[in-house]
Scaffold this active site. Sequence first.
Site, PDB file in Angstrom:
ATOM      1  N   GLY A  42       0.790  -1.235   0.000  1.00 23.34           N
ATOM      2  CA  GLY A  42       0.000   0.000   0.000  1.00 23.34           C
ATOM      3  C   GLY A  42       0.816   1.276   0.000  1.00 23.34           C
ATOM      4  O   GLY A  42       0.281   2.351   0.276  1.00 23.34           O
ATOM      5  N   SER A 111      12.451  -0.599  -1.674  1.00 25.15           N
ATOM      6  CA  SER A 111      13.745  -0.363  -0.992  1.00 25.15           C
ATOM      7  C   SER A 111      14.009  -1.428   0.068  1.00 25.15           C
ATOM      8  O   SER A 111      13.987  -1.143   1.257  1.00 25.15           O
ATOM      9  CB  SER A 111      13.788   1.036  -0.376  1.00 25.15           C
ATOM     10  OG  SER A 111      12.621   1.383   0.327  1.00 25.15           O
TER      11      SER A 111
END
Length: 205
Positions: A42, A111
Amino acid sequence: MSQSSALKNIQWHETSISKKDRSRVNGHKSCVVWFTGLSGSGKSTLADGVHQKLFEMKSNSYILDGDNIRHGLNKDLGFSPEDRQENIRRIGEVSKLFVDNGTIVLTAFVSPYKADRDMARRLVDADEFIEIYVKCTLQECENRDPKGLYKKARAGEIPEFTGISAPYEEPENPELTISTDELSIENAVEEITDYLRKRLFSFYR
């Protein structure tokens, strides 16, 4: 000429308008709001929701989204650990420029590696990096699978896919942890916006 030799002939040019000047005009401090988490957790949805709230507050803000950046600036990069590192390095440097401009920059990137996120954090001042861990179980992310990527990864069509065939290193001390398998998007956006309002706007208003 090597890169190190070339850098010896480059000097930083200071401008007459400072980051503080730009922040004062904008009415808020600048920072990087770094959304990290598994694909499907999300991140982009939250970043967009928060961006809308900041826009309503008349802030100077901008989103750097992982997929969008790979259509241009980082379209030459793949998903190996080395390319992922370079992906985050470039985004960190771009984010630093936005912060210097007095902007609240929202970045939404998987990341997966702690070292890369720490590298991005070190590029700006200590109080200018807000890491938000968008926490969601792998099972729930697979159930959502909004882009059909988990299905392809399970079928072996996508190599080095985070959470399946590549690791994700959870943040150890993020400024915020948002559990999207427990909170609604609306409540999560409000929690993040309230945090940013207190941290970035009260200084000027």
